[in-house]
Design a protein around this motif. Structure first.
Motif, PDB file in Angstrom:
ATOM      1  N   LYS A   1       0.831  -1.206   0.000  1.00 52.04           N
ATOM      2  CA  LYS A   1       0.000   0.000   0.000  1.00 52.04           C
ATOM      3  C   LYS A   1       0.865   1.256   0.000  1.00 52.04           C
ATOM      4  O   LYS A   1       0.645   2.175  -0.797  1.00 52.04           O
ATOM      5  CB  LYS A   1      -0.911  -0.009   1.228  1.00 52.04           C
ATOM      6  CG  LYS A   1      -1.804   1.202   1.345  1.00 52.04           C
ATOM      7  CD  LYS A   1      -2.662   1.108   2.597  1.00 52.04           C
ATOM      8  CE  LYS A   1      -3.485   2.368   2.789  1.00 52.04           C
ATOM      9  NZ  LYS A   1      -4.303   2.299   4.011  1.00 52.04           N
ATOM     10  N   GLU A   2       1.882   1.291   0.872  1.00 49.82           N
ATOM     11  CA  GLU A   2       2.762   2.464   0.939  1.00 49.82           C
ATOM     12  C   GLU A   2       3.501   2.660  -0.382  1.00 49.82           C
ATOM     13  O   GLU A   2       3.671   3.784  -0.850  1.00 49.82           O
ATOM     14  CB  GLU A   2       3.744   2.306   2.095  1.00 49.82           C
ATOM     15  CG  GLU A   2       3.087   2.443   3.457  1.00 49.82           C
ATOM     16  CD  GLU A   2       4.002   2.060   4.617  1.00 49.82           C
ATOM     17  OE1 GLU A   2       5.178   1.698   4.369  1.00 49.82           O
ATOM     18  OE2 GLU A   2       3.533   2.123   5.764  1.00 49.82           O
ATOM     19  N   GLY A   3       3.945   1.551  -0.992  1.00 46.76           N
ATOM     20  CA  GLY A   3       4.638   1.650  -2.273  1.00 46.76           C
ATOM     21  C   GLY A   3       3.721   2.178  -3.366  1.00 46.76           C
ATOM     22  O   GLY A   3       4.129   2.999  -4.193  1.00 46.76           O
ATOM     23  N   ALA A   4       2.482   1.704  -3.367  1.00 45.29           N
ATOM     24  CA  ALA A   4       1.520   2.174  -4.374  1.00 45.29           C
ATOM     25  C   ALA A   4       1.243   3.659  -4.203  1.00 45.29           C
ATOM     26  O   ALA A   4       1.138   4.396  -5.191  1.00 45.29           O
ATOM     27  CB  ALA A   4       0.225   1.372  -4.266  1.00 45.29           C
TER      28      ALA A   4
ATOM     29  N   GLU B   1       1.732   8.954  -8.409  1.00 42.17           N
ATOM     30  CA  GLU B   1       1.911  10.054  -9.364  1.00 42.17           C
ATOM     31  C   GLU B   1       2.676   9.568 -10.586  1.00 42.17           C
ATOM     32  O   GLU B   1       2.315   9.870 -11.721  1.00 42.17           O
ATOM     33  CB  GLU B   1       2.634  11.225  -8.704  1.00 42.17           C
ATOM     34  CG  GLU B   1       2.833  12.421  -9.628  1.00 42.17           C
ATOM     35  CD  GLU B   1       1.514  12.985 -10.176  1.00 42.17           C
ATOM     36  OE1 GLU B   1       1.519  13.487 -11.318  1.00 42.17           O
ATOM     37  OE2 GLU B   1       0.484  12.909  -9.474  1.00 42.17           O
ATOM     38  N   ARG B   2       3.728   8.796 -10.381  1.00 45.87           N
ATOM     39  CA  ARG B   2       4.497   8.255 -11.503  1.00 45.87           C
ATOM     40  C   ARG B   2       3.609   7.363 -12.374  1.00 45.87           C
ATOM     41  O   ARG B   2       3.630   7.458 -13.605  1.00 45.87           O
ATOM     42  CB  ARG B   2       5.683   7.443 -10.981  1.00 45.87           C
ATOM     43  CG  ARG B   2       6.549   6.866 -12.102  1.00 45.87           C
ATOM     44  CD  ARG B   2       7.304   5.642 -11.702  1.00 45.87           C
ATOM     45  NE  ARG B   2       6.362   4.561 -11.381  1.00 45.87           N
ATOM     46  CZ  ARG B   2       6.737   3.380 -10.938  1.00 45.87           C
ATOM     47  NH1 ARG B   2       7.998   3.132 -10.719  1.00 45.87           N
ATOM     48  NH2 ARG B   2       5.838   2.444 -10.681  1.00 45.87           N
ATOM     49  N   ASP B   3       2.831   6.496 -11.740  1.00 44.62           N
ATOM     50  CA  ASP B   3       1.962   5.585 -12.485  1.00 44.62           C
ATOM     51  C   ASP B   3       0.891   6.347 -13.263  1.00 44.62           C
ATOM     52  O   ASP B   3       0.567   5.995 -14.396  1.00 44.62           O
ATOM     53  CB  ASP B   3       1.321   4.574 -11.534  1.00 44.62           C
ATOM     54  CG  ASP B   3       2.335   3.610 -10.940  1.00 44.62           C
ATOM     55  OD1 ASP B   3       3.495   3.577 -11.407  1.00 44.62           O
ATOM     56  OD2 ASP B   3       1.963   2.884  -9.983  1.00 44.62           O
ATOM     57  N   ARG B   4       0.336   7.378 -12.647  1.00 47.59           N
ATOM     58  CA  ARG B   4      -0.658   8.195 -13.347  1.00 47.59           C
ATOM     59  C   ARG B   4      -0.026   8.872 -14.553  1.00 47.59           C
ATOM     60  O   ARG B   4      -0.613   8.920 -15.636  1.00 47.59           O
ATOM     61  CB  ARG B   4      -1.265   9.245 -12.409  1.00 47.59           C
ATOM     62  CG  ARG B   4      -2.459   9.981 -13.039  1.00 47.59           C
ATOM     63  CD  ARG B   4      -2.853  11.205 -12.260  1.00 47.59           C
ATOM     64  NE  ARG B   4      -1.801  12.214 -12.185  1.00 47.59           N
ATOM     65  CZ  ARG B   4      -1.425  12.998 -13.196  1.00 47.59           C
ATOM     66  NH1 ARG B   4      -1.988  12.912 -14.365  1.00 47.59           N
ATOM     67  NH2 ARG B   4      -0.471  13.900 -13.024  1.00 47.59           N
TER      68      ARG B   4
END
Length: 82
Positions: free
Chosen positions: A52-55, A60-63
């Motif tokens: 969860k913390e990693g996600a 922002e990077r993934d978006r």
């Protein structure tokens, strides 16, 4: 598996509940299984928290990656529709 003898102290109510479900000769095996299950639960919860913390950290990077690829994907869909 090597075994070691330890002394533990339990509340009277806990020992009474244990004795209702487990024969006195099987206490050690039951306590061993209970500890293993509890430790597994703790590890799973720790892993869930790390995921969860990693996600959250990478959100922002993934978006941004999704936004970057959206145009190319949209173009591909339009080409296939024609």
């Amino acid at each position: 598996m090597a075994y070691q003898r330890i002394n533990i102290t339990l509340p009277t109510e806990t020992l009474q509940a244990l004795d209702q479900h487990v024969a006195k000769g099987d206490r050690s095996q039951f306590i061993h299984a209970a500890i293993q299950a509890y430790l597994s639960q703790i590890q799973k919860e720790k892993l869930r928290q790390q995921i969860k913390e990693g996600a959250i950290r990478r959100a922002e990077r993934d978006r941004q990656l999704a936004d970057d690829w959206f145009g190319l994907e949209e173009e591909g869909w339009q080409q296939n529709a024609n």
